[in-house]
Design an enzyme around this catalytic site. Structure first.
Site, PDB file in Angstrom:
ATOM      1  CE  LYS A 135      41.889  57.178  44.254  1.00 51.71           C
ATOM      2  NZ  LYS A 135      42.494  55.725  43.823  1.00 51.71           N
ATOM      3  NE  ARG A 182      36.891  54.187  40.247  1.00 45.57           N
ATOM      4  CZ  ARG A 182      37.276  53.119  41.313  1.00 45.57           C
ATOM      5  NH1 ARG A 182      37.715  52.528  39.880  1.00 45.57           N
ATOM      6  NH2 ARG A 182      37.098  53.524  42.130  1.00 45.57           N
ATOM      7  NE  ARG A 227      44.623  47.620  47.815  1.00 47.90           N
ATOM      8  CZ  ARG A 227      43.949  48.837  46.676  1.00 47.90           C
ATOM      9  NH1 ARG A 227      44.349  49.753  47.514  1.00 47.90           N
ATOM     10  NH2 ARG A 227      43.116  47.833  46.312  1.00 47.90           N
ATOM     11  NE  ARG A 235      40.553  45.798  46.814  1.00 50.32           N
ATOM     12  CZ  ARG A 235      39.965  47.130  46.168  1.00 50.32           C
ATOM     13  NH1 ARG A 235      40.807  48.468  46.665  1.00 50.32           N
ATOM     14  NH2 ARG A 235      39.925  47.725  45.520  1.00 50.32           N
ATOM     15  NE  ARG A 244      41.492  47.195  40.088  1.00 47.55           N
ATOM     16  CZ  ARG A 244      42.471  46.995  41.120  1.00 47.55           C
ATOM     17  NH1 ARG A 244      43.429  46.058  41.616  1.00 47.55           N
ATOM     18  NH2 ARG A 244      42.305  47.822  42.395  1.00 47.55           N
TER      19      ARG A 244
HETATM   20  P1  ADP Z   1      40.869  50.820  42.913  1.00 50.17           P
HETATM   21  O1  ADP Z   1      40.294  52.360  43.231  1.00 50.17           O
HETATM   22  O2  ADP Z   1      41.433  50.086  43.408  1.00 50.17           O
HETATM   23  O3  ADP Z   1      39.949  49.972  41.637  1.00 50.17           O
HETATM   24  P2  ADP Z   1      38.271  50.976  45.069  1.00 50.17           P
HETATM   25  O4  ADP Z   1      37.755  50.385  45.891  1.00 50.17           O
HETATM   26  O5  ADP Z   1      38.742  51.926  44.643  1.00 50.17           O
HETATM   27  O6  ADP Z   1      39.395  50.391  43.928  1.00 50.17           O
HETATM   28  O7  ADP Z   1      36.760  50.954  44.114  1.00 50.17           O
HETATM   29  C1  ADP Z   1      36.420  49.370  43.691  1.00 50.17           C
HETATM   30  C2  ADP Z   1      35.421  48.621  42.368  1.00 50.17           C
HETATM   31  O8  ADP Z   1      34.947  49.225  42.893  1.00 50.17           O
HETATM   32  C3  ADP Z   1      36.148  48.961  41.274  1.00 50.17           C
HETATM   33  O9  ADP Z   1      36.928  48.366  40.276  1.00 50.17           O
HETATM   34  C4  ADP Z   1      34.849  49.030  41.196  1.00 50.17           C
HETATM   35  O10 ADP Z   1      34.303  48.012  40.347  1.00 50.17           O
HETATM   36  C5  ADP Z   1      34.003  49.852  41.941  1.00 50.17           C
HETATM   37  N1  ADP Z   1      33.452  51.070  41.923  1.00 50.17           N
HETATM   38  C6  ADP Z   1      35.108  52.305  43.076  1.00 50.17           C
HETATM   39  N2  ADP Z   1      33.940  53.643  42.480  1.00 50.17           N
HETATM   40  C7  ADP Z   1      33.607  53.655  40.996  1.00 50.17           C
HETATM   41  C8  ADP Z   1      33.105  54.578  40.678  1.00 50.17           C
HETATM   42  N3  ADP Z   1      33.419  55.484  40.651  1.00 50.17           N
HETATM   43  N4  ADP Z   1      32.513  54.262  39.124  1.00 50.17           N
HETATM   44  C9  ADP Z   1      32.324  53.136  39.396  1.00 50.17           C
HETATM   45  N5  ADP Z   1      33.039  51.708  39.673  1.00 50.17           N
HETATM   46  C10 ADP Z   1      33.570  52.013  40.811  1.00 50.17           C
END
Ligand code: ADP
Ligand code: ZN
Length: 210
Positions: free
Chosen positions: A13, A88, A122, A153, A164
């Site tokens: 993405k 999400r 990554r 990370r 996840r």
């Molecule tokens: P990934 O797609 O690998 O989970 P992101 O960088 O998109 O990584 O998100 C990292 C973390 O931020 C998630 O694991 C969660 O804890 C939080 N997060 C991000 N977007 C959301 C969302 N839309 N709803 C809930 N938590 C979120």
């Protein structure tokens, strides 16, 4: 023009967003990046969400929605946004619908194997957040800013990746149904042999016609 990028962690993405920013002048908003920024600055919000983000658990909807709306209200978002990592949950999609006119949802489909390989390789730049992949990039210094602190990370460790992914699958089908019913859904397959540019080539024309 407002676009949602949907796909599991590691589906590309972020790379897709980079191309869309370049070609269409939209602002890329990743809720994960917003949270990581707040955590790095140790703001009250950052402290509140840290334990979720560092272990790959989702931040509660109310907090996430508030952070996103706040960001979308900044003046640079007037031309349109690309949302990455949001919504999400179905609840997040419904709430978003009240405040944003979504033109297209690009869903990137990947296999679990691709996700495991990508996330395991990554590396992020501590200074500017640019993502590097051991598959395409050298990781001795940042390809964007030259910074030398590239790190993995916490939530990209193998034990959290599977969790996840499962969480994503559990929630994502109803999100896709929601947008399919509105005729906004566009699905692309991301194959292991494809570069990010190859996958982008599958969506560019559709976006250009919006
Ligand atoms: P990934 O797609 O690998 O989970 P992101 O960088 O998109 O990584 O998100 C990292 C973390 O931020 C998630 O694991 C969660 O804890 C939080 N997060 C991000 N977007 C959301 C969302 N839309 N709803 C809930 N938590 C979120
Ligand atoms: Zn950098």
């Amino acid at each position: 023009m407002n676009i949602i990028l949907n796909g599991a962690s590691g589906s590309g993405k972020g790379s897709m967003a980079g191309f869309l920013v370049r070609d269409f002048g939209l602002v890329h908003i990743s809720t994960g990046d917003l949270f990581r920024e707040q955590i790095a600055k140790q703001t009250p919000l950052g402290k509140k969400v840290e334990s979720y983000v560092s272990t790959g658990k989702w931040v509660p909807d109310e907090v996430t929605i508030e952070v996103l709306i706040d960001r979308m209200q900044q003046p640079d978002c007037a031309k349109g946004v690309i949302l990455d990592g949001f919504p999400r949950t179905l609840n997040q999609a419904i709430e978003l619908d009240k405040v944003l006119n979504v033109d297209l949802v690009i869903a990137i489909e990947v296999t679990d194997e691709i996700v495991q390989t990508r996330l395991g390789g990554r590396y992020m730049c501590r200074d500017c957040g640019t993502i590097h992949s051991t598959r395409w990039d050298k990781i001795d210094k940042c390809k964007k800013c030259g910074g030398i602190d590239l790190y993995q990370r916490d939530d990209d460790k193998a034990e959290f990746i599977q969790k996840r992914l499962e969480n994503f699958k559990l929630n994502n089908s109803e999100i896709l149904d929601f947008y399919r019913a509105k005729n906004k859904l566009f699905v692309v397959q991301d194959k292991i042999e494809n570069t990010p540019a190859d996958t982008y080539a599958l969506v560019k024309d559709t976006v250009a016609k919006l």
